[in-house]
Design a protein around this motif. Sequence first.
Motif, PDB file in Angstrom:
ATOM      1  N   ARG A  70       1.519   9.502  -1.402  1.00 11.53           N
ATOM      2  CA  ARG A  70       2.568   8.710  -2.061  1.00 11.53           C
ATOM      3  C   ARG A  70       3.959   8.894  -1.437  1.00 11.53           C
ATOM      4  NH1 ARG A  70       0.570   4.861  -5.160  1.00 11.53           N
ATOM      5  NH2 ARG A  70       2.273   4.934  -6.620  1.00 11.53           N
ATOM      6  N   THR A  71       4.012   9.302  -0.178  1.00 14.10           N
ATOM      7  CA  THR A  71       5.308   9.475   0.472  1.00 14.10           C
ATOM      8  C   THR A  71       5.717   8.252   1.289  1.00 14.10           C
ATOM      9  OG1 THR A  71       4.291  10.553   2.382  1.00 14.10           O
ATOM     10  CG2 THR A  71       5.107  11.994   0.601  1.00 14.10           C
ATOM     11  N   VAL A  72       4.769   7.356   1.557  1.00 18.16           N
ATOM     12  CA  VAL A  72       5.062   6.165   2.351  1.00 18.16           C
ATOM     13  C   VAL A  72       4.528   4.942   1.609  1.00 18.16           C
ATOM     14  CG1 VAL A  72       4.627   4.957   4.533  1.00 18.16           C
ATOM     15  CG2 VAL A  72       4.994   7.435   4.537  1.00 18.16           C
ATOM     16  N   LYS A  73       5.392   3.931   1.509  1.00 18.78           N
ATOM     17  CA  LYS A  73       5.009   2.650   0.918  1.00 18.78           C
ATOM     18  C   LYS A  73       5.298   1.568   1.944  1.00 18.78           C
ATOM     19  CE  LYS A  73       6.349  -0.705  -2.587  1.00 18.78           C
ATOM     20  NZ  LYS A  73       7.452  -1.046  -3.505  1.00 18.78           N
ATOM     21  N   ALA A  74       4.333   0.691   2.167  1.00 14.33           N
ATOM     22  CA  ALA A  74       4.501  -0.413   3.110  1.00 14.33           C
ATOM     23  C   ALA A  74       4.233  -1.729   2.400  1.00 14.33           C
ATOM     24  CB  ALA A  74       3.546  -0.262   4.292  1.00 14.33           C
ATOM     25  N   VAL A  75       5.045  -2.727   2.722  1.00 19.86           N
ATOM     26  CA  VAL A  75       4.856  -4.085   2.215  1.00 19.86           C
ATOM     27  C   VAL A  75       4.849  -5.005   3.429  1.00 19.86           C
ATOM     28  CG1 VAL A  75       5.775  -5.937   0.754  1.00 19.86           C
ATOM     29  CG2 VAL A  75       6.060  -3.537   0.060  1.00 19.86           C
ATOM     30  N   VAL A  76       3.808  -5.833   3.529  1.00 18.75           N
ATOM     31  CA  VAL A  76       3.688  -6.775   4.643  1.00 18.75           C
ATOM     32  C   VAL A  76       3.640  -8.196   4.104  1.00 18.75           C
ATOM     33  CG1 VAL A  76       2.493  -5.106   6.132  1.00 18.75           C
ATOM     34  CG2 VAL A  76       1.166  -6.700   4.731  1.00 18.75           C
ATOM     35  N   GLY A  77       3.984  -9.134   4.976  1.00 14.54           N
ATOM     36  CA  GLY A  77       3.921 -10.547   4.630  1.00 14.54           C
ATOM     37  C   GLY A  77       2.539 -11.113   4.878  1.00 14.54           C
ATOM     38  N   PRO A  78       2.407 -12.417   4.745  1.00 16.02           N
ATOM     39  CA  PRO A  78       1.090 -13.054   4.840  1.00 16.02           C
ATOM     40  C   PRO A  78       0.432 -12.931   6.217  1.00 16.02           C
ATOM     41  CG  PRO A  78       2.826 -14.713   4.759  1.00 16.02           C
ATOM     42  CD  PRO A  78       3.471 -13.385   4.493  1.00 16.02           C
ATOM     43  N   ARG A  79       1.220 -12.728   7.248  1.00 18.84           N
ATOM     44  CA  ARG A  79       0.649 -12.568   8.585  1.00 18.84           C
ATOM     45  C   ARG A  79       0.599 -11.116   9.014  1.00 18.84           C
ATOM     46  NH1 ARG A  79       3.641 -16.098  12.586  1.00 18.84           N
ATOM     47  NH2 ARG A  79       5.432 -15.172  11.555  1.00 18.84           N
ATOM     48  N   GLY A  80       0.894 -10.208   8.087  1.00 21.03           N
ATOM     49  CA  GLY A  80       0.801  -8.791   8.393  1.00 21.03           C
ATOM     50  C   GLY A  80       2.062  -8.184   8.966  1.00 21.03           C
TER      51      GLY A  80
ATOM     52  N   THR B 178       0.661   8.344   9.356  1.00 21.45           N
ATOM     53  CA  THR B 178       0.672   7.939   7.942  1.00 21.45           C
ATOM     54  C   THR B 178       1.239   6.538   7.789  1.00 21.45           C
ATOM     55  OG1 THR B 178       0.871  10.225   7.188  1.00 21.45           O
ATOM     56  CG2 THR B 178       1.585   8.517   5.653  1.00 21.45           C
ATOM     57  N   ILE B 179       2.305   6.244   8.523  1.00 19.60           N
ATOM     58  CA  ILE B 179       2.904   4.904   8.461  1.00 19.60           C
ATOM     59  C   ILE B 179       1.906   3.856   8.942  1.00 19.60           C
ATOM     60  CG2 ILE B 179       4.677   3.401   9.464  1.00 19.60           C
ATOM     61  CD1 ILE B 179       6.549   5.893   9.401  1.00 19.60           C
ATOM     62  N   VAL B 180       1.277   4.109  10.088  1.00 19.73           N
ATOM     63  CA  VAL B 180       0.320   3.141  10.638  1.00 19.73           C
ATOM     64  C   VAL B 180      -0.841   2.923   9.661  1.00 19.73           C
ATOM     65  CG1 VAL B 180      -1.369   2.747  12.479  1.00 19.73           C
ATOM     66  CG2 VAL B 180       0.933   3.532  13.044  1.00 19.73           C
ATOM     67  N   ALA B 181      -1.371   3.999   9.105  1.00 23.40           N
ATOM     68  CA  ALA B 181      -2.494   3.884   8.165  1.00 23.40           C
ATOM     69  C   ALA B 181      -2.080   3.131   6.908  1.00 23.40           C
ATOM     70  CB  ALA B 181      -3.023   5.273   7.810  1.00 23.40           C
ATOM     71  N   THR B 182      -0.877   3.380   6.426  1.00 17.28           N
ATOM     72  CA  THR B 182      -0.407   2.718   5.208  1.00 17.28           C
ATOM     73  C   THR B 182      -0.156   1.234   5.457  1.00 17.28           C
ATOM     74  OG1 THR B 182       0.584   4.806   4.505  1.00 17.28           O
ATOM     75  CG2 THR B 182       1.297   2.824   3.351  1.00 17.28           C
ATOM     76  N   VAL B 183       0.440   0.902   6.592  1.00 17.28           N
ATOM     77  CA  VAL B 183       0.651  -0.506   6.938  1.00 17.28           C
ATOM     78  C   VAL B 183      -0.697  -1.210   7.067  1.00 17.28           C
ATOM     79  CG1 VAL B 183       1.496  -2.081   8.736  1.00 17.28           C
ATOM     80  CG2 VAL B 183       2.915  -0.157   7.990  1.00 17.28           C
ATOM     81  N   ARG B 184      -1.659  -0.542   7.658  1.00 20.98           N
ATOM     82  CA  ARG B 184      -2.998  -1.124   7.804  1.00 20.98           C
ATOM     83  C   ARG B 184      -3.595  -1.460   6.432  1.00 20.98           C
ATOM     84  NH1 ARG B 184      -6.884   0.657  12.229  1.00 20.98           N
ATOM     85  NH2 ARG B 184      -8.302  -1.084  12.104  1.00 20.98           N
ATOM     86  N   LEU B 185      -3.437  -0.561   5.471  1.00 22.24           N
ATOM     87  CA  LEU B 185      -3.927  -0.825   4.111  1.00 22.24           C
ATOM     88  C   LEU B 185      -3.198  -2.015   3.482  1.00 22.24           C
ATOM     89  CD1 LEU B 185      -4.276   2.825   2.737  1.00 22.24           C
ATOM     90  CD2 LEU B 185      -6.134   1.240   3.334  1.00 22.24           C
ATOM     91  N   ALA B 186      -1.905  -2.112   3.736  1.00 20.98           N
ATOM     92  CA  ALA B 186      -1.137  -3.240   3.209  1.00 20.98           C
ATOM     93  C   ALA B 186      -1.609  -4.554   3.832  1.00 20.98           C
ATOM     94  CB  ALA B 186       0.357  -3.029   3.454  1.00 20.98           C
ATOM     95  N   VAL B 187      -1.908  -4.534   5.135  1.00 18.12           N
ATOM     96  CA  VAL B 187      -2.433  -5.726   5.814  1.00 18.12           C
ATOM     97  C   VAL B 187      -3.778  -6.112   5.216  1.00 18.12           C
ATOM     98  CG1 VAL B 187      -3.326  -6.591   8.016  1.00 18.12           C
ATOM     99  CG2 VAL B 187      -1.158  -5.351   7.957  1.00 18.12           C
ATOM    100  N   GLU B 188      -4.628  -5.140   4.952  1.00 17.87           N
ATOM    101  CA  GLU B 188      -5.923  -5.426   4.327  1.00 17.87           C
ATOM    102  C   GLU B 188      -5.737  -6.041   2.942  1.00 17.87           C
ATOM    103  OE1 GLU B 188      -8.131  -1.753   4.455  1.00 17.87           O
ATOM    104  OE2 GLU B 188      -8.213  -1.790   6.648  1.00 17.87           O
TER     105      GLU B 188
ATOM    106  N   ALA C  86       0.845  -1.201   0.000  1.00 19.75           N
ATOM    107  CA  ALA C  86       0.000   0.000   0.000  1.00 19.75           C
ATOM    108  C   ALA C  86       0.872   1.239   0.000  1.00 19.75           C
ATOM    109  CB  ALA C  86      -0.913   0.011   1.229  1.00 19.75           C
ATOM    110  N   TRP C  87       0.318   2.296  -0.563  1.00 16.19           N
ATOM    111  CA  TRP C  87       0.928   3.623  -0.576  1.00 16.19           C
ATOM    112  C   TRP C  87       0.056   4.570   0.209  1.00 16.19           C
ATOM    113  CZ3 TRP C  87       5.504   5.108  -2.814  1.00 16.19           C
ATOM    114  CH2 TRP C  87       6.113   4.191  -3.677  1.00 16.19           C
ATOM    115  N   SER C  88       0.668   5.537   0.859  1.00 14.04           N
ATOM    116  CA  SER C  88      -0.105   6.584   1.528  1.00 14.04           C
ATOM    117  C   SER C  88      -0.778   7.444   0.453  1.00 14.04           C
ATOM    118  CB  SER C  88       0.806   7.440   2.406  1.00 14.04           C
ATOM    119  OG  SER C  88       1.799   8.084   1.626  1.00 14.04           O
ATOM    120  N   ASP C  89      -1.797   8.195   0.866  1.00 13.75           N
ATOM    121  CA  ASP C  89      -2.519   9.050  -0.081  1.00 13.75           C
ATOM    122  C   ASP C  89      -1.594  10.013  -0.807  1.00 13.75           C
ATOM    123  OD1 ASP C  89      -4.918   7.841   0.502  1.00 13.75           O
ATOM    124  OD2 ASP C  89      -5.519   9.369   1.967  1.00 13.75           O
TER     125      ASP C  89
END
Length: 133
Positions: A43-53, A76-86, A38-41
């Motif tokens: 586009r300054t933060v990108k998060a990639v998570v594994g299968p367990r988040g 922003t980091i927390v929100a972006t990681v959350r989107l990646a987990v979703e 996921a990217w932040s709105d």
Amino acid sequence: MEERPNFGALTAMIGDLKKAWSGMDDVQRRMLRVTGTAWSDDRTVKAVVGPRGHLLELDIDPRVFRNPNSRALAATIVATVRLAVEDAAEQSREILDGSLAPDLRRMAPGGAQLEKLLHSHDADVRLKGDDDE
């Protein structure tokens, strides 16, 4: 008059169970390869998570340091990681949905709790658990 079990339905369910069981190794391999991105709105933060988040990668654009605001960056980091987990959870759900018959998904041990756990964010589970104490 004694009610007789529906042997046709039982036979079909056993067939579905055998099919699901025989493909579990492949399902497990596919689920372990899932990554959510996921990217932040802005586009300054990108998060990639594994299968367990779990966080695998975090990219922060240097532009965020032009106007430093640690609280905003953290949010922003927390929100972006959350989107990646979703994203990862949705991919996992698609793998399971394609691998298990609907009646087997409903009968899984833990039933609705398993579905809820797979598709809930840790922060939501923690907050709800704190309310129970």
